[in-house]
Design an enzyme around this catalytic site. Structure first.
Site, mmCIF file in Angstrom:
data_model
loop_
_atom_site.group_PDB
_atom_site.id
_atom_site.type_symbol
_atom_site.label_atom_id
_atom_site.label_comp_id
_atom_site.label_asym_id
_atom_site.label_seq_id
_atom_site.Cartn_x
_atom_site.Cartn_y
_atom_site.Cartn_z
ATOM 1 N N ASN A 49 -4.388 95.043 -39.891
ATOM 2 C CA ASN A 49 -2.916 95.105 -39.896
ATOM 3 C C ASN A 49 -2.354 94.813 -41.284
ATOM 4 O OD1 ASN A 49 -3.692 92.391 -39.658
ATOM 5 N ND2 ASN A 49 -1.829 91.818 -38.579
ATOM 6 N N GLY A 54 1.367 82.220 -37.343
ATOM 7 C CA GLY A 54 0.055 82.163 -37.993
ATOM 8 C C GLY A 54 -0.109 81.050 -39.012
ATOM 9 N N ASP A 89 -8.824 83.126 -37.310
ATOM 10 C CA ASP A 89 -7.516 83.807 -37.345
ATOM 11 C C ASP A 89 -6.729 83.359 -38.587
ATOM 12 O OD1 ASP A 89 -5.380 85.435 -36.772
ATOM 13 O OD2 ASP A 89 -4.740 84.358 -34.972
ATOM 14 N N HIS A 144 -7.323 87.590 -41.873
ATOM 15 C CA HIS A 144 -6.307 88.496 -42.436
ATOM 16 C C HIS A 144 -6.305 88.332 -43.951
ATOM 17 C CE1 HIS A 144 -4.560 89.471 -38.472
ATOM 18 N NE2 HIS A 144 -4.899 88.234 -38.158
HETATM 19 ZN ZN LIG Z 1 -4.048 88.495 -32.968
#
Ligand SMILES: [Zn+2]
Length: 438
Positions: free
Chosen positions: A101, A331, A312, A69
């Protein structure tokens, strides 16, 4: 233009081609020119070549993380393409795939083109954008898959959320099948998840924190296996966390269903016991699960059921994470600790050889995306990682290149010091400790 380089005397590990031997690696015009005696004689005799001594270190294809991300556009207070890719090269990664996202989500061509352009202007490594499956990641109307693919998107996901509606998932698989790219599923049944924040089990009972059953993940993976079988479209299961999920993926592969999976460092080194501290840096989604789940994930990585290892990487500001456990975001960041944690989880206990670990962090993630590369074959871009597998280092968030510091590994001592990261033959990161010290 980059200078010709020779990485001298390292242990060259190129698992996809079965290479493990001490030899020189030669680089010219940003590409791999050859290994040892196979490099062009003219280059080996060229006095202008910069020689970098890497004796005692491992030289391998650049690491690849398909679950990152980067938060740009829209959440630049958490991370940017510039800072996220600097964190990547510090962790030995030369390619990262970024999740859609963002704010707004990557669901149309101009937004994808924006990320591609920003990555070219400010990125320290290659960035492969992943597109949304549905407009606004709202789970209703499908994006224009072909248009986004032609803009550079290499897979599709509504990550952060699942594709909940089975009919939407079925149509997405039908439409992406001819493109040869996977739908990456954040597998989570929203009703089973409810407002849970940790794994449902003994620790959630003890702490009073609301639980998320492991079936929240595996129920959706079972459904997706049926849809992948029926359509022939490819499903990749993101951040696998549960034993039952591993078993479903194993059975699906035995049946020839086009399905792959990944897991993360934190699901391999921690269990839900870590959340008993109420530290919000142990709050992730899917949650840290039981010791039994962790064992099943390790077995799944070893036997190849779980194809590749991702991070991640999910940056958040200190302010975001400062709240109470129930309200903090899910996260943790992972790019700068991934190699060390995977060595600790998999290689140090002798579950995997070093070569098999590197395979799962280089060639395999690209294979999941249906892409070539992830090797040191002559003619490919010189994306190369050099690390010392023995040299130990201490995790200090304040030293991270990432804007974010949210992770539960502060003070951990890990092995696997990254010495040098080359992206297209250019030095993107070089440790201050000189490579090749005695
Ligand atoms: Zn996810």
């Amino acid at each position: 233009m980059t200078n010709p380089l020779c990485l001298r005397g390292g242990r060259v590990l190129d698992p996809a081609r079965g290479i493990d031997r001490v030899q020189d690696l030669w680089i010219e015009d940003g590409k791999i020119a050859g290994l040892g005696e196979d490099a062009p004689a003219a280059l080996r005799g060229n006095k202008a070549v910069e020689i970098i001594d890497v004796k005692g270190a491992v030289v391998c294809p650049g690491l690849i993380d398909i679950h990152v991300h980067l938060r740009e556009p829209g959440q630049e207070e958490k991370e940017t393409i510039a800072t996220g890719t600097r964190a990547a090269v510090r962790g030995g990664f030369t390619t990262v795939a970024c999740m859609p996202n963002t704010s707004p989500p990557l669901d149309d061509r101009p937004r994808v083109e924006y990320v591609v352009r920003r990555a070219r202007e400010s990125g320290a490594c290659h960035v492969l954008p992943i597109g949304a499956v549905t407009i606004g990641q709202e789970g209703n109307a499908l994006v224009e898959f072909e248009d986004l693919a032609s803009a550079g998107v290499i897979a599709f996901t509504d990550d952060g959320k699942p594709v909940k509606n089975a009919e939407i998932m079925r149509r997405a698989l039908e439409l992406t099948k001819p493109l040869g790219v996977p739908i990456i599923q954040h597998a989570e049944d929203p009703d089973l998840k409810g407002n849970g924040v940790v794994h449902e089990g003994w620790v959630s009972t003890r702490t009073g924190l609301k639980g998320i059953p492991d079936t929240a993940e595996s129920v959706m993976v079972a459904r997706d296996a049926l849809l992948a079988e029926a359509t022939g479209g490819r499903v990749h299961v993101a951040h696998m966390s549960a034993a039952r999920t591993v078993e479903i993926l194993r059975r699906a592969k035995e049946r020839g269903i086009p399905m792959t999976g990944e897991t993360t460092p934190h699901h391999l080194v921690l269990t839900d016991e870590a959340v008993a501290t109420y530290d919000t840096n142990t709050k992730m989604n899917p949650p840290l699960r039981s010791a039994r789940d962790r064992e099943a994930l390790l077995q799944g990585v070893v036997d190849g059921t779980i194809d590749c290892l991702a991070t991640d990487h999910a940056p958040h500001t200190d302010i975001d994470k400062d709240g109470d456990f129930d309200n903090a975001p899910f996260g943790i960041v992972g790019l700068e600790t991934a190699l060390g944690l995977y060595l600790k989880a998999l290689v140090e206990p002798k579950h995997l050889s070093l070569s098999d670990l590197i395979l799962r962090m280089t060639r395999n993630p690209l294979a999941v995306l249906g892409r070539e590369g992830g090797t040191l074959a002559a003619g490919l871009p010189a994306d190369v990682t050099v690390f010392d597998p023995e040299q130990r280092w201490t995790v200090r968030a304040e030293e991270f290149a990432s804007k974010a510091k949210n992770m539960p590994f502060e003070g951990w001592e890990l092995s696997g010091t990254i010495l040098l990261t080359l992206v297209g033959g250019r030095i993107a990161y070089r440790a201050e400790v000189p490579a090749g010290r005695a």
